[in-house]
Write a protein that holds these residues in place. Structure first.
Motif, PDB file in Angstrom:
ATOM      1  N   CYS A 188       0.745  -1.332   0.170  1.00  0.00           N
ATOM      2  CA  CYS A 188       0.425  -0.055   0.366  1.00  0.00           C
ATOM      3  C   CYS A 188       0.901   1.443   0.367  1.00  0.00           C
ATOM      4  O   CYS A 188       2.090   1.086   0.325  1.00  0.00           O
ATOM      5  N   ASP A 189       0.546   2.218  -0.812  1.00  0.00           N
ATOM      6  CA  ASP A 189       0.835   3.327  -0.505  1.00  0.00           C
ATOM      7  C   ASP A 189       1.743   4.395   1.272  1.00  0.00           C
ATOM      8  O   ASP A 189       2.439   4.642   0.979  1.00  0.00           O
ATOM      9  N   ILE A 190       0.998   3.365   2.010  1.00  0.00           N
ATOM     10  CA  ILE A 190       1.349   4.042   2.972  1.00  0.00           C
ATOM     11  C   ILE A 190       1.932   2.605   4.108  1.00  0.00           C
ATOM     12  O   ILE A 190       2.106   2.436   5.288  1.00  0.00           O
ATOM     13  N   ASP A 191       2.316   2.084   3.552  1.00  0.00           N
ATOM     14  CA  ASP A 191       2.248   0.621   3.296  1.00  0.00           C
ATOM     15  C   ASP A 191       1.826  -0.717   4.587  1.00  0.00           C
ATOM     16  O   ASP A 191       0.695   0.141   4.553  1.00  0.00           O
ATOM     17  N   PHE A 192       1.973  -1.105   5.261  1.00  0.00           N
ATOM     18  CA  PHE A 192       1.790  -2.170   5.235  1.00  0.00           C
ATOM     19  C   PHE A 192       0.625  -1.903   6.616  1.00  0.00           C
ATOM     20  O   PHE A 192       1.375  -1.162   7.732  1.00  0.00           O
ATOM     21  N   TYR A 193      -0.492  -2.612   6.428  1.00  0.00           N
ATOM     22  CA  TYR A 193      -1.538  -2.607   8.000  1.00  0.00           C
ATOM     23  C   TYR A 193      -2.776  -2.934   8.172  1.00  0.00           C
ATOM     24  O   TYR A 193      -2.707  -3.911   6.231  1.00  0.00           O
ATOM     25  N   THR A 194      -3.351  -3.340   8.973  1.00  0.00           N
ATOM     26  CA  THR A 194      -4.442  -4.145   9.148  1.00  0.00           C
ATOM     27  C   THR A 194      -5.332  -3.387  10.179  1.00  0.00           C
ATOM     28  O   THR A 194      -5.508  -2.000  10.265  1.00  0.00           O
ATOM     29  N   GLU A 195      -6.664  -3.852   9.775  1.00  0.00           N
ATOM     30  CA  GLU A 195      -8.069  -2.767   9.722  1.00  0.00           C
ATOM     31  C   GLU A 195      -9.686  -3.706  10.265  1.00  0.00           C
ATOM     32  O   GLU A 195      -9.244  -4.806   9.891  1.00  0.00           O
ATOM     33  N   ALA A 196     -10.038  -3.124  11.250  1.00  0.00           N
ATOM     34  CA  ALA A 196     -11.385  -3.936  11.023  1.00  0.00           C
ATOM     35  C   ALA A 196     -12.558  -2.939  11.613  1.00  0.00           C
ATOM     36  O   ALA A 196     -12.029  -1.612  11.915  1.00  0.00           O
TER      37      ALA A 196
END
Length: 305
Positions: free
Chosen positions: A118-126
């Motif tokens: 992703c443009d703002i680097d790896f992350y997770t979300e819920a």
């Protein structure tokens, strides 16, 4: 904000300092990512979807930025449930109304996201979200309902949106108006199993989820593109945020069985309980997809009070 590690650098977002991975996509490109560079990443199937979506520089609460935000490899899961409209309306702003599938019955969902590239680097979300009527419509037409249930275009209002990184929280909260906070958040989705866990402030379980992944169908890039419009209030003014998902591999199950859902203690659990879900009606899992997330734009919303 989390502390700065040796493998991180500080960046400024509208006066807020956040840490991002040193040498990551945001550190190197500041949203103007080189698509040819991304195309060489073995996790990314293709970047053709993004070549047809030019970016625009806009002013925002987080400073000047480029939009859309590109997500080159994602996986997602959504469990859609029935809930009584009375409980849903108690959590909605007066200007929004639930999308009803029958008189007195609306749709709510819990969602989990894993953004690998992703443009703002790896992350997770819920998320805990509510399906709502399109804001500019009066009475809901049959076409609106069919389109929403087919997953081609949904309109939503989000109650909870925890994320795993500071940059995702600041951009999402300050820039988009979403109810985001940072927490420990694990999301693992593959062809066999879909599992997620959101931690609460004490390190316990806020919400956890596990289920067998529905059989997946592959789609050529650009063939199946779904859209989601989310409504938020920024500084007292209503805005709409458009996201476009390029589905590459996905599957669904109606009335899914053997769903392990633990509703623990925390903000997501409280929001889900407040909606008083009745029954799970559909499970949608995308093991591979891509996403273009546009910056919010002002929108007119009719008062329904």
């Amino acid at each position: 904000m989390s502390s700065i590690h040796q493998d991180a650098v500080e960046v400024d977002l509208g006066g807020r300092t956040v840490a991002v991975p040193k040498g990551g996509l945001y550190d190197r490109y500041r949203m103007n990512t080189d698509l040819d560079e991304v195309a060489r990443d073995p996790r990314v199937s293709s970047v053709d979807f993004f070549r047809r979506l030019p970016k625009t520089r806009v002013d925002s609460p987080i400073g000047a930025t480029l939009t859309p935000n590109f997500y080159y490899r994602i996986s997602t899961a959504r469990l859609t449930m029935l809930a009584r409209s009375r409980a849903i309306r108690a959590r909605l702003p007066g200007e929004l109304a639930p999308l009803e599938v029958a008189p007195g019955l609306g749709l709510i969902s819990i969602m989990f996201f894993r953004y690998d590239v992703c443009d703002i680097d790896f992350y997770t979300e819920a998320a805990v979200g509510i399906a709502v009527r399109p804001a500019r419509h009066g009475r809901l037409g049959f076409v609106d309902l069919v389109a929403a249930l087919k997953n081609d275009h949904l309109d939503s209002y989000v109650l909870s949106l925890p994320v795993s990184t500071d940059i995702a929280q600041v951009r999402g909260h300050d820039g988009y108006g979403f109810p985001k906070w940072v927490t420990e958040l694990d999301v693992d989705i593959d062809d066999s199993r879909t599992a997620a866990r959101v931690a609460n402030d004490a390190g316990g379980t806020d919400l956890s989820f596990s289920v067998v992944t529905p059989a997946q169908t592959a789609y050529p890039t650009g063939e199946r593109v779904s859209t989601l419009t989310s409504y938020t209030s920024i500084n007292g003014a209503w805005h709409s945020t458009l996201s476009q998902t390029n589905v590459l591999s996905a599957g669904s199950a109606r009335f899914p069985r053997n769903v392990a859902l633990q509703v623990g203690d925390g903000r997501m659990a409280d929001d889900l309980r407040s909606l008083k879900p009745l029954k799970a009606v559909q499970l949608d899992v995308t093991t591979e997809g891509q996403l273009a997330l546009h910056m919010p734009v002002p929108t007119s919303v009719k008062s329904r009070d």
